[in-house]
Design a protein around this motif. Structure first.
Motif, PDB file in Angstrom:
ATOM      1  N   ILE A  35      -1.070   2.769  10.386  1.00 47.17           N
ATOM      2  CA  ILE A  35       0.135   3.024  10.989  1.00 47.17           C
ATOM      3  C   ILE A  35       1.262   2.365  10.199  1.00 47.17           C
ATOM      4  O   ILE A  35       2.595   2.687  10.561  1.00 47.17           O
ATOM      5  N   GLY A  36       0.914   1.731   9.201  1.00 46.26           N
ATOM      6  CA  GLY A  36       1.964   1.052   8.578  1.00 46.26           C
ATOM      7  C   GLY A  36       2.880   1.878   7.649  1.00 46.26           C
ATOM      8  O   GLY A  36       4.045   1.822   7.039  1.00 46.26           O
ATOM      9  N   VAL A  37       2.332   3.013   7.501  1.00 45.94           N
ATOM     10  CA  VAL A  37       3.281   4.430   7.204  1.00 45.94           C
ATOM     11  C   VAL A  37       4.425   4.503   7.791  1.00 45.94           C
ATOM     12  O   VAL A  37       5.604   4.806   7.128  1.00 45.94           O
ATOM     13  N   VAL A  38       4.522   4.298   8.939  1.00 44.33           N
ATOM     14  CA  VAL A  38       5.647   4.542   9.953  1.00 44.33           C
ATOM     15  C   VAL A  38       6.858   3.501   9.497  1.00 44.33           C
ATOM     16  O   VAL A  38       8.084   3.981   9.321  1.00 44.33           O
ATOM     17  N   PRO A  39       6.483   2.279   9.532  1.00 44.13           N
ATOM     18  CA  PRO A  39       7.727   1.552   8.950  1.00 44.13           C
ATOM     19  C   PRO A  39       8.044   1.728   7.553  1.00 44.13           C
ATOM     20  O   PRO A  39       9.288   1.687   7.382  1.00 44.13           O
ATOM     21  N   LEU A  40       7.216   2.145   6.945  1.00 44.63           N
ATOM     22  CA  LEU A  40       7.771   2.486   5.523  1.00 44.63           C
ATOM     23  C   LEU A  40       8.510   3.661   5.560  1.00 44.63           C
ATOM     24  O   LEU A  40       9.558   3.931   4.838  1.00 44.63           O
ATOM     25  N   LEU A  41       8.233   4.802   6.089  1.00 43.92           N
ATOM     26  CA  LEU A  41       9.093   5.947   6.232  1.00 43.92           C
ATOM     27  C   LEU A  41      10.453   5.630   6.822  1.00 43.92           C
ATOM     28  O   LEU A  41      11.520   5.878   6.481  1.00 43.92           O
ATOM     29  N   THR A  42      10.364   4.838   7.932  1.00 45.99           N
ATOM     30  CA  THR A  42      11.856   4.517   8.628  1.00 45.99           C
ATOM     31  C   THR A  42      12.621   3.885   7.720  1.00 45.99           C
ATOM     32  O   THR A  42      13.647   3.935   7.713  1.00 45.99           O
ATOM     33  N   ALA A  43      12.064   2.903   6.800  1.00 48.36           N
ATOM     34  CA  ALA A  43      12.819   2.164   5.947  1.00 48.36           C
ATOM     35  C   ALA A  43      13.354   2.905   4.847  1.00 48.36           C
ATOM     36  O   ALA A  43      14.612   2.908   4.391  1.00 48.36           O
ATOM     37  N   GLY A  44      12.523   3.689   4.552  1.00 49.91           N
ATOM     38  CA  GLY A  44      12.981   4.709   3.346  1.00 49.91           C
ATOM     39  C   GLY A  44      14.295   5.677   3.536  1.00 49.91           C
ATOM     40  O   GLY A  44      15.092   5.837   2.898  1.00 49.91           O
TER      41      GLY A  44
END
Length: 65
Positions: A35-44
């Motif tokens: 689920i850590g992909v979600v914060p990475l995508l939103t940050a990007g």
């Protein structure tokens, strides 16, 4: 899509996202860790859909919901 995340918010999301992914890879095979992909995508992108729904903006600018 207007950016609604400030630099500090984005930085924290990168750290949390990477931490969750590393924990998932290094630890037991638990798919919830990815689920850590979600914060990475939103940050990007600099945009958080949940912030849009809640009318939150951490950029320091007034953004209408």
């Amino acid at each position: 899509m207007t950016k609604n995340m400030g630099a500090l918010d984005r930085g924290l999301r990168v750290v949390v996202g990477l931490g969750l992914i590393v924990a998932a890879v290094a630890g037991p095979a638990d798919p919830w860790g990815y689920i850590g992909v979600v914060p990475l995508l939103t940050a990007g992108v600099g945009f958080c859909p949940a912030y849009k729904l809640l009318g939150v903006c951490t950029t320091g600018k007034n953004v209408k919901a």
